[in-house]
Design a protein around this motif. Structure first.
Motif, PDB file in Angstrom:
ATOM      1  N   HIS A  97      32.566  33.011  36.172  1.00  0.00           N
ATOM      2  CA  HIS A  97      33.617  33.697  35.427  1.00  0.00           C
ATOM      3  C   HIS A  97      33.077  34.914  34.678  1.00  0.00           C
ATOM      4  CE1 HIS A  97      35.923  30.010  36.213  1.00  0.00           C
ATOM      5  NE2 HIS A  97      36.984  30.734  35.950  1.00  0.00           N
ATOM      6  N   TYR A 100      32.559  37.590  37.237  1.00  0.00           N
ATOM      7  CA  TYR A 100      33.885  38.013  37.699  1.00  0.00           C
ATOM      8  C   TYR A 100      34.484  39.016  36.709  1.00  0.00           C
ATOM      9  CZ  TYR A 100      38.815  37.749  39.095  1.00  0.00           C
ATOM     10  OH  TYR A 100      40.090  38.067  39.495  1.00  0.00           O
ATOM     11  N   LEU A 131      27.711  38.958  41.254  1.00  0.00           N
ATOM     12  CA  LEU A 131      28.867  38.087  41.448  1.00  0.00           C
ATOM     13  C   LEU A 131      28.655  37.139  42.619  1.00  0.00           C
ATOM     14  CD1 LEU A 131      31.840  37.308  40.840  1.00  0.00           C
ATOM     15  CD2 LEU A 131      32.531  39.191  42.336  1.00  0.00           C
ATOM     16  N   PHE A 138      32.726  29.377  44.021  1.00  0.00           N
ATOM     17  CA  PHE A 138      34.085  29.905  44.188  1.00  0.00           C
ATOM     18  C   PHE A 138      34.804  29.144  45.290  1.00  0.00           C
ATOM     19  CE2 PHE A 138      36.914  32.816  46.566  1.00  0.00           C
ATOM     20  CZ  PHE A 138      37.826  33.103  45.571  1.00  0.00           C
ATOM     21  N   PRO A 145      41.100  33.132  37.411  1.00  0.00           N
ATOM     22  CA  PRO A 145      40.500  33.986  36.376  1.00  0.00           C
ATOM     23  C   PRO A 145      40.842  33.467  34.987  1.00  0.00           C
ATOM     24  CG  PRO A 145      41.570  35.315  38.067  1.00  0.00           C
ATOM     25  CD  PRO A 145      41.969  33.893  38.324  1.00  0.00           C
ATOM     26  N   HIS A 156      42.550  42.367  39.881  1.00  0.00           N
ATOM     27  CA  HIS A 156      42.252  40.965  40.213  1.00  0.00           C
ATOM     28  C   HIS A 156      42.322  40.763  41.728  1.00  0.00           C
ATOM     29  CE1 HIS A 156      41.873  38.990  36.329  1.00  0.00           C
ATOM     30  NE2 HIS A 156      42.922  39.661  35.884  1.00  0.00           N
ATOM     31  N   VAL A 159      39.024  41.952  43.331  1.00  0.00           N
ATOM     32  CA  VAL A 159      37.848  41.088  43.158  1.00  0.00           C
ATOM     33  C   VAL A 159      38.023  39.775  43.921  1.00  0.00           C
ATOM     34  CG1 VAL A 159      36.324  39.965  41.494  1.00  0.00           C
ATOM     35  CG2 VAL A 159      37.428  42.123  40.891  1.00  0.00           C
TER      36      VAL A 159
END
Length: 370
Positions: A97, A100, A131, A138, A145, A156, A159
């Motif tokens: 996170h 991210y 990342l 993930f 998120p 968002h 990513v």
């Protein structure tokens, strides 16, 4: 070992042989300790007998159920565990996170600088590597998120598409050296939107034909922005240009057919649809990921690459039995069985009752909880 009638079983016994569905899939694996939900599953599939550990006589025979002769699906029988399906559902991993959020911030600034035709690509690459160092944590269906806003929808989406495209590149067997480039393709596929009027991008009502034509220009703008960026390959540029092309030639901007569409664009087309539809945005609310996957599956007939679509759906839905989900009825239960032919419609146990989503088509999984 003992062959025991299912009606006589009690929770806590251990299977000594796999139990199969009528179509040959493995329903429960050898070594499984039977809990009340597993007993419910056996009864739902009308299994009469199973072989369990016990001191009573050993007949040496394995109980069977009449089947259609199919081999058990690897989706249900994987001796190596989650390694051949989507990574096991993660905890709320702080490092993932954190990286991210840093990537999200950098994407925002990259969209701003792209207006002038500049992208800090080496800074983007360094953060992308940071990342992706946590990409094993993930899971496409489970990750959320920490903070989302309709204002940040496109960032968002960028990513999330990077992370999902990276996984999909692995799943379809692309060479490892291409994985990070596919992630760039996911991250930058909509970079051309930097040159579209924000009022048009976020318009909550239907676009006019003229507005729709301007929106479609983001694919060409994206290619133009990326054509002078040295750190990405041509596939990344073509993904920006071609991610709205369809294999039947009905897409845009060039109406290319299947073999002429770059593989990166075919990957990103799928992840873009998935994340675009499962995020809140100005012109629409987030939809159920399972409902979206069913729509993507329909798109596989003439619009999206069917092999890549099936790989994506089977991998992201390969959740472990016991995964908690919330249905569209707002009921919470646990996945107890997934049919490889209908991976978006598993059987769910709710308070001891088995809900077969294949039969109850009005219901679908609204959310994966844990």
């Amino acid at each position: 070992m003992t062959i025991k009638s299912v009606s006589d079983l009690k929770a806590g016994v251990k299977l000594t042989q796999d139990v199969h569905t009528p179509l040959g899939g493995v329903l429960l694996q050898k070594g499984k300790i039977l809990l009340p939900r597993e007993l419910d599953v056996l009864k739902a599939f009308m299994v009469q007998q199973v072989e369990i550990e016990g001191a009573e006589g050993d007949s040496g025979k394995i109980p069977t159920i009449k089947s259609a002769g199919q081999k058990p699906s690897l989706l249900f029988s994987d001796p190596k565990g989650a390694s051949s399906s989507e990574d096991s559902l993660p905890r709320k991993d702080q490092p993932l996170h954190d990286e991210y959020d840093k990537m999200l911030s950098l994407v925002k600034s990259s969209f701003q600088s792209a207006i002038a035709g500049e992208i800090r690509i080496y800074e983007v690459r360094k953060q992308m590597e940071s990342l992706l160092a946590h990409q094993k944590d993930f899971a496409v269906l489970k990750f959320a998120p920490r903070m989302t806003s309709r204002n940040d929808y496109r960032f968002h989406n960028a990513v999330l598409c990077a992370l999902s495209s990276y996984k999909l590149a692995q799943w379809i067997g692309l060479p490892q050296k291409e994985w990070i480039q596919v992630a760039f393709a996911g991250l930058l596929h909509d970079i051309g939107n930097a040159k579209i009027d924000p009022l048009l991008l976020n318009k909550p009502t239907r676009l006019s034909p003229e507005e729709n034509e301007e929106m479609r220009q983001h694919t060409t703008y994206g290619y133009q922005i990326l054509k002078n960026v040295a750190a990405v390959n041509e596939g990344v540029r073509l993904a920006a240009l071609q991610h709205h092309e369809k294999i039947d030639g009905s897409g845009y901007p060039l109406k290319l057919e299947g073999s002429k569409i770059h593989i990166y664009a075919k990957i990103v087309a799928i992840t873009d649809i998935f994340h675009a539809m499962t995020l809140d945005k100005f012109y629409g609310n987030a939809q159920s990921p399972y409902a979206v996957m069913e729509q993507i599956q329909l798109e596989a007939f003439g619009k999206l690459d069917p092999v890549i679509v099936q790989t994506f759906i089977h991998k992201v839905t390969a959740l472990h039995n016991g995964t908690r989900v919330r249905l569209s009825s707002n009921e919470v239960g646990e996945i107890v069985f997934t049919d490889s032919q209908n991976p978006t419609r598993p059987m769910v146990s709710i308070n001891g009752n088995i809900v077969n989503l294949m039969q109850q088509r009005q219901l679908f999984i609204e959310e994966v909880i844990s």
